[in-house]
Write an enzyme that holds these catalytic residues in place. Structure first.
Site, PDB file in Angstrom:
ATOM      1  N   ILE A  92       0.829  -1.208   0.000  1.00 49.78           N
ATOM      2  CA  ILE A  92       0.000   0.000   0.000  1.00 49.78           C
ATOM      3  C   ILE A  92       0.860   1.253   0.000  1.00 49.78           C
ATOM      4  O   ILE A  92       0.484   2.281  -0.586  1.00 49.78           O
ATOM      5  CB  ILE A  92      -0.983  -0.003   1.189  1.00 49.78           C
ATOM      6  N   GLY A 146      -5.642  -7.018   0.519  1.00 51.59           N
ATOM      7  CA  GLY A 146      -6.095  -6.105   1.561  1.00 51.59           C
ATOM      8  C   GLY A 146      -5.206  -4.880   1.606  1.00 51.59           C
ATOM      9  O   GLY A 146      -4.607  -4.487   0.601  1.00 51.59           O
ATOM     10  N   GLU A 147      -5.125  -4.243   2.770  1.00 46.89           N
ATOM     11  CA  GLU A 147      -4.328  -3.028   3.000  1.00 46.89           C
ATOM     12  C   GLU A 147      -4.903  -1.803   2.301  1.00 46.89           C
ATOM     13  O   GLU A 147      -4.438  -0.689   2.515  1.00 46.89           O
ATOM     14  CB  GLU A 147      -2.866  -3.200   2.538  1.00 46.89           C
ATOM     15  N   GLY A 148      -5.872  -1.970   1.410  1.00 46.03           N
ATOM     16  CA  GLY A 148      -6.355  -0.886   0.565  1.00 46.03           C
ATOM     17  C   GLY A 148      -5.767  -0.917  -0.823  1.00 46.03           C
ATOM     18  O   GLY A 148      -5.996  -0.005  -1.634  1.00 46.03           O
ATOM     19  N   ASP A 200      -6.943  -2.388   5.724  1.00 46.16           N
ATOM     20  CA  ASP A 200      -7.066  -3.266   6.887  1.00 46.16           C
ATOM     21  C   ASP A 200      -5.817  -4.130   7.027  1.00 46.16           C
ATOM     22  O   ASP A 200      -5.101  -4.378   6.059  1.00 46.16           O
ATOM     23  CB  ASP A 200      -8.281  -4.186   6.737  1.00 46.16           C
TER      24      ASP A 200
END
Length: 463
Positions: free
Chosen positions: A194, A421-423, A277
């Site tokens: 990210i 995830g992580e955006g 997240d």
């Protein structure tokens, strides 16, 4: 802490554990003047004195708190142990106030601005509808902002909520929980995916400890890393297969954290919010939430997460089924808060609050994968109008993500077979979202270009 002299703190080395210290020498006034208390509150980003509990041990402390509009507790209550119940009662009474206020501030998106945006698209130098979903995205941005042409949603802010899950002990993941804390450090150093993608798109990254199972150092971001904020509600959730993951107060506090970070990001200049997240075991909790909200069979919405084999996948399905059976059996009214309490997790609650907070400030919120979708489902249950403020960034390979998006009638912009995830999936969609707004500002109309207009069917007519 408000004191007369910073030197008083040096022998006990307590200053390093305090978020802010204000002395009478700093301001030139002393208690009972309320200025030191109000200055300390401002340093902490607290704007509502009526929501602040001040602990003191003197009459002047009590007078200063009253003058500042704060609630006061005498620290001498420590002597007989009454202070902890007092603080706990205070926290419980105030938990959820941010999310309640944000819910009340959400309004439906602007239908008039949407109509004007659609009409404006028909005047641009292209066949009607030829930009496909980019056009409808631009219309949505106008409706969100309440103006046509819509502002370009930049800069963007990515907020990664980090938390751990007690269900990880039930054999649903190949990764130890320590990885969550290690990844938080990696975000702050700028070494995660990210971080790379945020640098590529010019977005900021903030990582928030809302429930990591271990104590984290106060990470200082590198020049290319993430800002770190400690908002820990508790040290991870309980195992959802054995009992409630959270209590009601903890769920509300985590929702408030999300609202706070959304509104704070907008106040600092962000015009687009991106959900992120991090948490070992979070795909199990997310799948449980998706199954609970959508009513889909557990096996249909549960994926392999970060590398589960067939046996572990079966274990995940069994664990989620146990949690849902307990939910259906124990809960009288099964609403979004009950689902959060029973199934967790803290970052899912914070993401729900983040989405609600973004909608309350009328900015687009781009959701990422299955964890963010679970948070969106909770947010939608609490405030249905948030759906119109949300853009689904991508389609995660986790089946729960597609199930949740289908339930809400949302179609993701990208399908890149991602599941990190992580955006990361959401931020890859950011340039498309920004381009949808830039078309309004930079593309010529037929009249301005002097090259003609279009018929209702979209065929070109000569000038």
């Amino acid at each position: 802490m408000c004191i007369r002299d910073r030197a008083l703190l040096e022998p006990c080395q307590i200053a390093e554990h305090l978020a802010t210290v204000v002395t009478s020498a700093d301001l030139g006034v002393a208690k009972p003047d309320p200025a030191p208390l109000l200055h300390a509150a401002a340093q902490l980003g607290l704007t509502d004195p009526s929501r602040i509990l001040y602990l003191g041990n003197s009459r002047t402390d009590a007078q200063a708190a009253a003058a500042a509009g704060m609630h006061y507790v005498d620290a001498s209550a420590f002597v007989d142990g009454r202070i902890l119940p007092t603080i706990a009662t205070w926290i419980e009474r105030n938990a959820g106030h941010r999310v309640e206020r944000a819910r009340a501030e959400i309004v439906p998106t602007d239908a008039t601005a949407a109509v004007l945006a659609g009409q404006h698209h028909d005047r641009l130098t292209k066949p009607r509808g030829s930009m496909g979903r980019v056009e409808s995205l631009g219309v949505q941005l106008a409706a969100i902002a309440g103006v046509c042409p819509p502002p370009v949603p930049e800069p963007a802010a990515v907020v990664v909520f980090a938390a751990d899950h007690g269900v990880a002990d039930a054999g649903v993941t190949i990764w130890p929980q320590e990885v969550t804390a290690q990844m938080v450090a990696n975000f702050c150093r700028g070494g995660a995916a990210i971080n790379v993608l945020a640098r590529h798109t010019g977005a900021s990254v903030t990582v928030v400890d809302v429930g990591v199972a271990t104590s984290l150092a106060d990470h200082s971001a590198s020049a290319t890393g993430a800002r770190f904020i400690d908002r820990k509600v508790r040290f991870g959730t309980a195992d959802l297969s054995l009992g409630p993951a959270l209590n009601r107060c903890e769920a509300l506090l985590a929702l408030d954290v999300g609202v706070e970070l959304a509104q704070r990001s907008v106040d600092e200049g962000a015009r687009c919010l991106i959900t992120g997240d991090m948490g070992i075991g979070n795909t199990t909790a997310a799948a449980a939430v998706v199954a609970a909200v959508t009513g889909r069979p557990v096996a249909e919405v549960t994926g392999r997460g970060a590398g589960a084999d067939e046996r572990m996948l079966e274990r995940k399905i069994s664990v989620i089924t146990d949690g849902l059976q307990r939910l259906w059996a124990s809960a009288g009214t099964i609403g979004p808060l009950s689902m959060l309490e029973e199934l967790g997790g803290l970052e899912i609650a914070a993401l729900a609050g983040f989405i609600i907070g973004g909608a309350s400030r009328r900015v687009p919120v781009v959701v990422d994968g299955v964890i963010a979708v679970a948070g969106l489902l909770i947010a939608h249950g609490l405030a249905p109008d948030v759906r119109s403020y949300v853009v689904a960034g991508h389609r995660s390979t986790e089946p729960g993500a597609s199930a949740g998006l289908a339930y809400l009638g949302l179609e993701p912009l990208l399908d890149l077979e991602m599941r990190l995830g992580e955006g990361t999936g959401a931020i890859l969609a950011l340039p498309i979202i920004q381009a949808a707004a830039k078309l309004f500002h930079e593309m010529a109309t037929f009249d301005a270009a002097g090259i003609g207009s279009t018929t209702p069917s979209g065929a070109y007519l000569p000038t």
